[in-house]
Design an enzyme around this catalytic site. Structure first.
Site, PDB file in Angstrom:
ATOM      1  N   ASP A   1      17.095   0.660  11.015  1.00 40.25           N
ATOM      2  CA  ASP A   1      16.153   1.697  11.454  1.00 40.25           C
ATOM      3  C   ASP A   1      16.831   2.882  12.141  1.00 40.25           C
ATOM      4  O   ASP A   1      16.309   3.425  13.121  1.00 40.25           O
ATOM      5  CB  ASP A   1      15.097   1.093  12.414  1.00 40.25           C
ATOM      6  CG  ASP A   1      14.277  -0.003  11.737  1.00 40.25           C
ATOM      7  OD1 ASP A   1      14.118   0.051  10.504  1.00 40.25           O
ATOM      8  OD2 ASP A   1      13.817  -0.904  12.446  1.00 40.25           O
TER       9      ASP A   1
ATOM     10  N   HIS B   1       9.198   3.325   8.472  1.00 38.87           N
ATOM     11  CA  HIS B   1       9.160   2.436   9.644  1.00 38.87           C
ATOM     12  C   HIS B   1       7.944   2.816  10.491  1.00 38.87           C
ATOM     13  O   HIS B   1       7.726   4.006  10.744  1.00 38.87           O
ATOM     14  CB  HIS B   1      10.449   2.590  10.456  1.00 38.87           C
ATOM     15  CG  HIS B   1      10.465   1.719  11.663  1.00 38.87           C
ATOM     16  ND1 HIS B   1      10.702   0.359  11.590  1.00 38.87           N
ATOM     17  CD2 HIS B   1      10.215   1.986  12.970  1.00 38.87           C
ATOM     18  CE1 HIS B   1      10.616  -0.157  12.804  1.00 38.87           C
ATOM     19  NE2 HIS B   1      10.320   0.810  13.648  1.00 38.87           N
TER      20      HIS B   1
ATOM     21  N   ASN C   1      13.421   4.539   3.698  1.00 39.80           N
ATOM     22  CA  ASN C   1      12.576   3.473   4.252  1.00 39.80           C
ATOM     23  C   ASN C   1      11.486   4.114   5.088  1.00 39.80           C
ATOM     24  O   ASN C   1      11.665   5.197   5.630  1.00 39.80           O
ATOM     25  CB  ASN C   1      13.416   2.544   5.145  1.00 39.80           C
ATOM     26  CG  ASN C   1      12.589   1.409   5.727  1.00 39.80           C
ATOM     27  OD1 ASN C   1      11.816   0.768   5.013  1.00 39.80           O
ATOM     28  ND2 ASN C   1      12.722   1.163   7.021  1.00 39.80           N
TER      29      ASN C   1
ATOM     30  N   SER D   1       0.830  -1.215   0.000  1.00 37.78           N
ATOM     31  CA  SER D   1       0.000   0.000   0.000  1.00 37.78           C
ATOM     32  C   SER D   1       0.864   1.264   0.000  1.00 37.78           C
ATOM     33  O   SER D   1       0.488   2.268  -0.616  1.00 37.78           O
ATOM     34  CB  SER D   1      -0.973  -0.001   1.178  1.00 37.78           C
ATOM     35  OG  SER D   1      -0.298   0.072   2.410  1.00 37.78           O
TER      36      SER D   1
HETATM   37  C1  GRF Z   1       3.974  -0.639   6.826  1.00 41.76           C
HETATM   38  O1  GRF Z   1       3.387  -0.419   8.074  1.00 41.76           O
HETATM   39  C2  GRF Z   1       5.443  -0.332   6.881  1.00 41.76           C
HETATM   40  O2  GRF Z   1       5.750   0.757   7.670  1.00 41.76           O
HETATM   41  C3  GRF Z   1       5.955  -1.593   7.514  1.00 41.76           C
HETATM   42  O3  GRF Z   1       5.218  -2.638   6.917  1.00 41.76           O
HETATM   43  C4  GRF Z   1       3.979  -2.127   6.469  1.00 41.76           C
HETATM   44  C5  GRF Z   1       3.914  -2.360   4.993  1.00 41.76           C
HETATM   45  O4  GRF Z   1       2.668  -2.112   4.479  1.00 41.76           O
HETATM   46  N1  GRF Z   1       7.371  -1.728   7.393  1.00 41.76           N
HETATM   47  P1  GRF Z   1       2.482  -2.032   2.887  1.00 41.76           P
HETATM   48  O5  GRF Z   1       3.127  -3.262   2.281  1.00 41.76           O
HETATM   49  O6  GRF Z   1       3.092  -0.755   2.409  1.00 41.76           O
HETATM   50  O7  GRF Z   1       0.991  -2.058   2.705  1.00 41.76           O
END
Ligand code: GRF
Length: 206
Positions: free
Chosen positions: A148, A112, A110, A15
């Site tokens: 991170d 997080h 990235n 997403s």
């Molecule tokens: C998100 O919450 C991201 O921060 C974490 O994993 C989730 C991934 O969601 N690392 P998507 O694949 O972008 O829907």
């Protein structure tokens, strides 16, 4: 303004990748999504990328039998072949070696799901609830060899509500991820040094 080719790494639903690709395709971030790479062949994000007309590649980490550096080499090769100039990790659930982090130093972002430096690593929403924090959120940062912990480029804050579960909190954070990440990407593509100097802060709607 010229469009920077952007490679996006995913492992799951994708997403955030969709939010980034749509921002670039709508012209609100001066980039062009050139490839979406997943280590997971069943990642739902692969189909979403194809639906947006973005090239996809699957590089299964399992086939490298624990050789993280060899996996990273393959990912690096695919990013280069696609002509990527910067890389956005979007739910990419692999720990990277310096093969990738050095190759893309200063050019890899990235997202997080916590307000770093609180709660690096996994299970951030459960840990935030256990810690009893009143605010939680997400962070876009540069990727370095230390997990991170690269420089923070933007953060979005969400309140923790009474009765929250890890799932309800995750959904509230994810909605803000989709706002924050494209804004940070746009700023970074326009001027990385300015983006580093002026991290974006998003607060909850009053
Ligand atoms: C998100 O919450 C991201 O921060 C974490 O994993 C989730 C991934 O969601 N690392 P998507 O694949 O972008 O829907």
């Amino acid at each position: 303004m010229s469009l920077t080719p952007v490679g996006i790494l995913i492992s799951g639903s994708g997403s955030n990748m969709v939010a980034l690709a749509e921002a670039m395709q709508a012209g609100t971030a001066p980039g062009k999504p050139v490839i979406v790479i997943s280590n997971n062949p069943s990642a739902a994000g692969l189909e979403k990328a194809r639906a947006l007309g973005v090239e996809t590649a699957v590089i299964e980490h399992r086939s490298f039998k624990g050789d993280r550096a060899a996996f990273d080499q393959a990912v690096d090769g695919a990013l280069r072949k696609a002509g990527a100039g910067i890389v956005a990790c979007a739910g990419f659930m692999r720990i990277m070696t310096p093969v990738l982090t050095d190759a893309w130093s200063g050019r890899m972002l990235n997202i997080h799901p916590s307000l770093l430096p609180s709660f690096p690593g996994l299970d951030t929403h459960t840990r935030a609830l256990e810690a009893g924090v009143a605010i939680h959120g997400c962070t876009v940062h540069e990727v370095t060899a230390d997990l991170d912990s690269g420089s923070i480029l933007g953060q979005a804050v969400v309140p923790v509500m009474g009765g929250d579960t890890a799932e309800t909190l995750a959904a509230r954070v994810l909605a803000r991820e989709h706002l924050l990440y494209p804004r940070v990407l746009a700023a970074f593509l326009q001027d990385p040094d300015a983006a580093r100097r002026n991290p974006i802060a998003l607060f909850p709607d009053p």
